[in-house]
Design a protein around this motif. Sequence first.
Motif, PDB file in Angstrom:
ATOM      1  N   ARG A  17       1.603   1.279 -11.449  1.00 51.92           N
ATOM      2  CA  ARG A  17       2.549   1.530 -10.362  1.00 51.92           C
ATOM      3  C   ARG A  17       1.831   1.881  -9.068  1.00 51.92           C
ATOM      4  O   ARG A  17       2.184   1.384  -7.984  1.00 51.92           O
ATOM      5  N   GLY A  18       0.815   2.728  -9.159  1.00 46.69           N
ATOM      6  CA  GLY A  18       0.063   3.081  -7.967  1.00 46.69           C
ATOM      7  C   GLY A  18      -0.640   1.891  -7.348  1.00 46.69           C
ATOM      8  O   GLY A  18      -0.698   1.754  -6.119  1.00 46.69           O
ATOM      9  N   LEU A  19      -1.175   1.002  -8.190  1.00 47.08           N
ATOM     10  CA  LEU A  19      -1.845  -0.191  -7.678  1.00 47.08           C
ATOM     11  C   LEU A  19      -0.858  -1.138  -7.012  1.00 47.08           C
ATOM     12  O   LEU A  19      -1.171  -1.766  -5.994  1.00 47.08           O
ATOM     13  N   LEU A  20       0.353  -1.256  -7.579  1.00 50.11           N
ATOM     14  CA  LEU A  20       1.365  -2.108  -6.956  1.00 50.11           C
ATOM     15  C   LEU A  20       1.778  -1.550  -5.589  1.00 50.11           C
ATOM     16  O   LEU A  20       1.959  -2.311  -4.630  1.00 50.11           O
ATOM     17  N   VAL A  21       1.925  -0.231  -5.506  1.00 48.67           N
ATOM     18  CA  VAL A  21       2.242   0.389  -4.222  1.00 48.67           C
ATOM     19  C   VAL A  21       1.112   0.137  -3.222  1.00 48.67           C
ATOM     20  O   VAL A  21       1.352  -0.178  -2.047  1.00 48.67           O
ATOM     21  N   GLY A  22      -0.135   0.264  -3.687  1.00 50.44           N
ATOM     22  CA  GLY A  22      -1.272   0.002  -2.814  1.00 50.44           C
ATOM     23  C   GLY A  22      -1.311  -1.431  -2.335  1.00 50.44           C
ATOM     24  O   GLY A  22      -1.602  -1.698  -1.164  1.00 50.44           O
ATOM     25  N   ALA A  23      -1.011  -2.380  -3.228  1.00 53.57           N
ATOM     26  CA  ALA A  23      -0.990  -3.786  -2.828  1.00 53.57           C
ATOM     27  C   ALA A  23       0.088  -4.044  -1.786  1.00 53.57           C
ATOM     28  O   ALA A  23      -0.119  -4.776  -0.809  1.00 53.57           O
ATOM     29  N   GLY A  24       1.263  -3.423  -1.987  1.00 57.84           N
ATOM     30  CA  GLY A  24       2.330  -3.583  -0.999  1.00 57.84           C
ATOM     31  C   GLY A  24       1.962  -2.988   0.348  1.00 57.84           C
ATOM     32  O   GLY A  24       2.239  -3.581   1.400  1.00 57.84           O
ATOM     33  N   ALA A  25       1.335  -1.815   0.321  1.00 59.54           N
ATOM     34  CA  ALA A  25       0.923  -1.176   1.573  1.00 59.54           C
ATOM     35  C   ALA A  25      -0.125  -2.016   2.295  1.00 59.54           C
ATOM     36  O   ALA A  25      -0.097  -2.156   3.526  1.00 59.54           O
TER      37      ALA A  25
END
Length: 200
Positions: free
Chosen positions: A67-75
């Motif tokens: 989840r954190g990596l997906l948020v980072g990719a979106g950011a």
Amino acid sequence: MAPAVGSREWWRPFGAGPMHDVLWVTGLVGGVLCLAGHPAASVRQWMPHAVALAAMLAMAPGAGSRRGLLVGAGALGLAWLWQMRAGCRCRGPAEAVDLAAMAVLTAVAAGAAGLESGHHGDHAAAVADGPAGVASAALTPWTALFLVACWVVARAGAVLVRLAWPSGSPEHRPERRALLLGETGGVLMVTTMAAMIGLP
């Protein structure tokens, strides 16, 4: 007990270990260099690099949740859009390529983390699953190498375009020290991200 070379744990994305610690710290140094390349710039110019540094912080060894990596990719994707619209005219294309590469690499890492959490067992289990299991075990390293190759080509193209058609007046072009810091920082961040997801 250390995992065997053939084990999936041997290449798990952002797993804890001395090599991942070194790579992560190197990526953080790259992020700091990117910010140092915009010492007197406005917020709209250094904000994308601050987002990239925050995404790198979230990739601490052993803490890279899907989840954190997906948020980072979106950011990072939003930072790329910001860079395309409001970035430096001289360095914007190359920096946009770096941000796009980091966003894609982070998304690949999130996918690999999900694959790891959904498929337990060592390399022998992957072989028992047939070709699909072996292919999934080897997906991330080859994907990382392919993405790095694409990034190198796109980065070279951006630099060539900048040299062939320089934009902006000479007084608004970055000085050599700032240019060197930014270029070095971008290269460090992209290559360390790729190494963290694709290499042991």
